[in-house]
Each structure stands twice: as C-alpha cells, then as structure tokens.
Scaffold this motif. Structure first.
Motif, PDB file in Angstrom:
ATOM      1  N   PRO A 207       0.832  -1.223   0.000  1.00  0.00           N
ATOM      2  CA  PRO A 207       0.000   0.000   0.000  1.00  0.00           C
ATOM      3  C   PRO A 207       0.852   1.252   0.000  1.00  0.00           C
ATOM      4  N   GLY A 208       0.322   2.258  -0.711  1.00  0.00           N
ATOM      5  CA  GLY A 208       1.043   3.507  -0.792  1.00  0.00           C
ATOM      6  C   GLY A 208       0.936   4.337   0.480  1.00  0.00           C
ATOM      7  N   ILE A 209       1.637   5.406   0.489  1.00  0.00           N
ATOM      8  CA  ILE A 209       1.628   6.309   1.646  1.00  0.00           C
ATOM      9  C   ILE A 209       0.331   7.102   1.628  1.00  0.00           C
ATOM     10  N   PRO A 210      -0.381   7.215   2.756  1.00  0.00           N
ATOM     11  CA  PRO A 210      -1.631   8.006   2.785  1.00  0.00           C
ATOM     12  C   PRO A 210      -1.384   9.441   2.334  1.00  0.00           C
ATOM     13  N   GLY A 211      -2.385   9.969   1.589  1.00  0.00           N
ATOM     14  CA  GLY A 211      -2.271  11.334   1.116  1.00  0.00           C
ATOM     15  C   GLY A 211      -2.473  12.361   2.219  1.00  0.00           C
ATOM     16  N   ARG A 212      -2.201  13.589   1.893  1.00  0.00           N
ATOM     17  CA  ARG A 212      -2.351  14.664   2.862  1.00  0.00           C
ATOM     18  C   ARG A 212      -3.816  15.031   3.022  1.00  0.00           C
ATOM     19  N   ASP A 213      -4.143  15.627   4.146  1.00  0.00           N
ATOM     20  CA  ASP A 213      -5.508  16.084   4.383  1.00  0.00           C
ATOM     21  C   ASP A 213      -5.861  17.202   3.414  1.00  0.00           C
ATOM     22  N   GLY A 214      -7.125  17.153   2.928  1.00  0.00           N
ATOM     23  CA  GLY A 214      -7.580  18.187   2.021  1.00  0.00           C
ATOM     24  C   GLY A 214      -7.887  19.491   2.739  1.00  0.00           C
ATOM     25  N   LEU A 215      -8.214  20.512   1.927  1.00  0.00           N
ATOM     26  CA  LEU A 215      -8.550  21.807   2.484  1.00  0.00           C
ATOM     27  C   LEU A 215      -9.901  21.748   3.190  1.00  0.00           C
ATOM     28  N   LYS A 216     -10.068  22.568   4.177  1.00  0.00           N
ATOM     29  CA  LYS A 216     -11.316  22.599   4.933  1.00  0.00           C
ATOM     30  C   LYS A 216     -12.419  23.197   4.078  1.00  0.00           C
ATOM     31  N   GLY A 217     -13.563  22.499   4.018  1.00  0.00           N
ATOM     32  CA  GLY A 217     -14.679  22.969   3.218  1.00  0.00           C
ATOM     33  C   GLY A 217     -15.431  24.105   3.880  1.00  0.00           C
ATOM     34  N   GLU A 218     -16.319  24.720   3.077  1.00  0.00           N
ATOM     35  CA  GLU A 218     -17.125  25.804   3.599  1.00  0.00           C
ATOM     36  C   GLU A 218     -18.215  25.261   4.521  1.00  0.00           C
ATOM     37  N   LYS A 219     -18.676  26.112   5.408  1.00  0.00           N
ATOM     38  CA  LYS A 219     -19.712  25.714   6.350  1.00  0.00           C
ATOM     39  C   LYS A 219     -21.035  25.542   5.612  1.00  0.00           C
ATOM     40  N   GLY A 220     -21.670  24.386   5.798  1.00  0.00           N
ATOM     41  CA  GLY A 220     -22.925  24.107   5.121  1.00  0.00           C
ATOM     42  C   GLY A 220     -24.120  24.592   5.912  1.00  0.00           C
ATOM     43  N   GLU A 221     -25.265  24.552   5.228  1.00  0.00           N
ATOM     44  CA  GLU A 221     -26.507  24.951   5.867  1.00  0.00           C
ATOM     45  C   GLU A 221     -27.150  23.749   6.558  1.00  0.00           C
ATOM     46  N   CYS A 222     -27.788  24.026   7.653  1.00  0.00           N
ATOM     47  CA  CYS A 222     -28.453  22.969   8.409  1.00  0.00           C
ATOM     48  C   CYS A 222     -29.803  22.683   7.764  1.00  0.00           C
ATOM     49  N   MET A 223     -29.965  21.463   7.299  1.00  0.00           N
ATOM     50  CA  MET A 223     -31.206  21.063   6.653  1.00  0.00           C
ATOM     51  C   MET A 223     -31.889  20.008   7.505  1.00  0.00           C
ATOM     52  N   ARG A 224     -33.186  20.155   7.668  1.00  0.00           N
ATOM     53  CA  ARG A 224     -33.949  19.192   8.449  1.00  0.00           C
ATOM     54  C   ARG A 224     -35.005  18.553   7.547  1.00  0.00           C
ATOM     55  N   GLU A 225     -34.897  17.274   7.427  1.00  0.00           N
ATOM     56  CA  GLU A 225     -35.840  16.551   6.584  1.00  0.00           C
ATOM     57  C   GLU A 225     -37.090  16.208   7.394  1.00  0.00           C
ATOM     58  N   ILE A 226     -38.217  16.584   6.826  1.00  0.00           N
ATOM     59  CA  ILE A 226     -39.487  16.376   7.508  1.00  0.00           C
ATOM     60  C   ILE A 226     -40.230  15.234   6.830  1.00  0.00           C
ATOM     61  N   PHE A 227     -40.551  14.244   7.610  1.00  0.00           N
ATOM     62  CA  PHE A 227     -41.313  13.113   7.097  1.00  0.00           C
ATOM     63  C   PHE A 227     -42.781  13.309   7.502  1.00  0.00           C
ATOM     64  N   GLU A 228     -43.629  13.502   6.517  1.00  0.00           N
ATOM     65  CA  GLU A 228     -45.032  13.749   6.769  1.00  0.00           C
ATOM     66  C   GLU A 228     -45.855  12.528   6.396  1.00  0.00           C
ATOM     67  N   GLU A 229     -46.919  12.362   7.144  1.00  0.00           N
ATOM     68  CA  GLU A 229     -47.827  11.277   6.827  1.00  0.00           C
ATOM     69  C   GLU A 229     -48.662  11.655   5.611  1.00  0.00           C
ATOM     70  N   PRO A 230     -49.133  10.665   4.860  1.00  0.00           N
ATOM     71  CA  PRO A 230     -49.994  10.972   3.722  1.00  0.00           C
ATOM     72  C   PRO A 230     -51.252  11.710   4.184  1.00  0.00           C
ATOM     73  N   TRP A 231     -51.755  12.589   3.318  1.00  0.00           N
ATOM     74  CA  TRP A 231     -52.908  13.391   3.672  1.00  0.00           C
ATOM     75  C   TRP A 231     -54.153  12.512   3.757  1.00  0.00           C
ATOM     76  N   ARG A 232     -54.922  12.719   4.835  1.00  0.00           N
ATOM     77  CA  ARG A 232     -56.178  12.000   5.025  1.00  0.00           C
ATOM     78  C   ARG A 232     -57.348  12.966   4.889  1.00  0.00           C
ATOM     79  N   THR A 233     -58.373  12.518   4.205  1.00  0.00           N
ATOM     80  CA  THR A 233     -59.574  13.337   4.076  1.00  0.00           C
ATOM     81  C   THR A 233     -60.246  13.473   5.442  1.00  0.00           C
ATOM     82  N   ASN A 234     -60.592  14.711   5.786  1.00  0.00           N
ATOM     83  CA  ASN A 234     -61.191  14.988   7.093  1.00  0.00           C
ATOM     84  C   ASN A 234     -62.308  16.009   6.902  1.00  0.00           C
ATOM     85  N   TYR A 235     -63.539  15.581   7.088  1.00  0.00           N
ATOM     86  CA  TYR A 235     -64.681  16.496   6.941  1.00  0.00           C
ATOM     87  C   TYR A 235     -65.792  16.057   7.888  1.00  0.00           C
ATOM     88  N   LYS A 236     -66.766  16.980   8.038  1.00  0.00           N
ATOM     89  CA  LYS A 236     -67.907  16.699   8.911  1.00  0.00           C
ATOM     90  C   LYS A 236     -69.102  17.525   8.433  1.00  0.00           C
TER      91      LYS A 236
END
Length: 260
Positions: free
Chosen positions: A95-124
C-alpha cells in the motif's frame, strides 16, 4: 646416375601421400569449428557439448594463424519465433503512503428533513330539519370539528333558507365563528341581505324566504377541537330588520380540512 625424369617421378610419389592425408584433416577441423559456432553461441557456451579439447583449439588456432581460412560467413536470419503465453499476475504491491488532508470545506446549511404522513380526508356535516330560528341577533347553530393539523385550512359552508323584512331600510348579516371568534386568516366569512324601503303600495309586507349559502376558507386555526358556529347580526351603520333562518327546510353546516 639417375636421370632427371626419374627424379621427378620419385619426388611426385613421395609428396602425394602427405598432401592426401593433410587435406582431410584440415576439412575435419573446419567442420568441427562450424559445429562449435552453431552449438556454442550466446548463453550455450557453458554447456557440456561446448567444451573444446586443447588439441582441437590448438589446431584451429594454427589453421587460423596459418591463413587456411581467416573469417566465417554468417548465415541468413531465421524466421521470427511465435509470441509467448502471457505471464502470471505479479505479486500485489505494498500500500502507498496516505495522502495529505484536504482543504477545509465551507460551512454548510443545516437542513432538516421532515417526514409527513400521507394526507387524510377529514370532513364533517351537521344538519337540522326546519330550524325556523327567528332571532335577529345571536348564534343560530353550532358544529364541533376535530382539526388534525395546524398547517391546514378549514373550508366551511352553511346552506339554508334566509329571510329579511322591515318597514324601512334594513340589513342583516350571517357569519361564521371559530372558537367564538371570527376568521382573521385572511378575512371574516359572511353573507348579507339588504332591504330598501318599500313603496307605499307594497308597504313593506314582502316576506320572501330563499335558500342561500355562506361559504369560505379560514387559515391559522390550531389543531384540535374547533367550535364552528353560524351567527346572525346587523350590518355596520344600518338598522336591523326582522330576520329568519331555516324556515320550513333543511339547514346544514359542512366543515372540511384542506392542505395549504
């Protein structure tokens, strides 16, 4: 005393045997040298068949020095050999010699994935037969609804007969409330009836009941139980008249939850 011809004959007879034995010997040496050249070229010089005796080497050396033949003729080139079979795979490398560490990336945005239930018909639907409600101010009917989501809208509908009569100009207003308050998302849900002053001949005795509707969408209502009510009241800056709701017919309130 021997004559000259006799001397010549004796000389020839003496010389011929030596010439006859010498030439085959020279031819034998040449043949051995040729065979040696064919067998003993390149890496074959170390083989057993390529070992020459000292006498042959000396004789060949004498013949070369003596001028019997000074060089060897090279034969024509042979046909190219066939390609060899592919060799076996080599041993994997280290095996070869491990490479050097790359440059530090830019700060990303915080994303929140929302899992929603399927829409149910609701009437009265709430319905009443012959309300015959003759009040001019106040709550006419109420229907409780369970709202499942806070980010949804409510569609409401009142359908029933409405009537207004008066001796002078008058106006009445029918509207919805949600938990006791009118809709603010975006505006109130209402319907009005205005009656102008009648002619002297009619004397304001007209008494017409017509099936009408009050309908609209309201947003911004939290999930949970919602008291939906239909009311009657006055219009701004106009006197009230004689109102009637649900005369001799079926009245209903329909509530439906819709996605925004």
């Amino acid at each position: 005393m021997v004559s000259l011809p006799t001397r010549l004959v004796l000389f020839i007879l003496f010389i011929i045997p030596f010439c006859g034995t010498e030439k085959p010997r020279q031819r034998g040496l040449r043949q051995r040298d040729a065979e040696y050249v064919e067998r003993c070229t390149g890496r074959d010089t170390d083989k057993q068949n390529c070992t020459r005796h000292s006498t042959d080497a000396q004789s060949t050396h004498v013949n070369v020095v003596g001028g019997e033949y000074s060089d060897c003729l090279q034969g024509p080139a042979g046909n190219p050999g066939r390609e060899g079979n592919p060799g076996a795979n080599g041993i994997p490398g280290t095996p070869g010699i491990p490479g050097r560490d790359g440059l530090k990336g830019e700060k990303g945005e915080c994303m929140r994935e929302i899992f929603e239930e399927p829409w149910r018909t609701n009437y009265k639907q709430c319905a009443w037969n012959s309300l015959n409600y003759g009040i001019d101010l106040g709550k006419i009917a109420e229907c409780t609804f369970t709202k499942l989501r806070s980010d949804s809208a409510l569609r409401v509908l009142f359908s029933g007969s409405l009537r207004l009569k008066c001796k002078t100009a008058c106006c009445q207003r029918w509207y919805f409330t949600f938990n006791g308050a009118e809709c603010t998302g975006p505006l109130p849900i209402e319907s009005i009836i205005y009656l102008d002053q009648g002619s002297p001949e009619l004397n304001s005795t007209i008494n017409i009941h017509r099936t009408s509707a009050v309908e609209g969408l309201c947003e911004g209502i939290h999930a949970g139980l919602v008291d939906v009510a239909i009311w009657v009241g006055t219009c701004a800056d106009y006197p009230r008249g004689d109102a009637s709701t649900g005369w001799n017919s079926v009245s209903r309130v329909i509530i439906e939850e819709l996605p925004k």
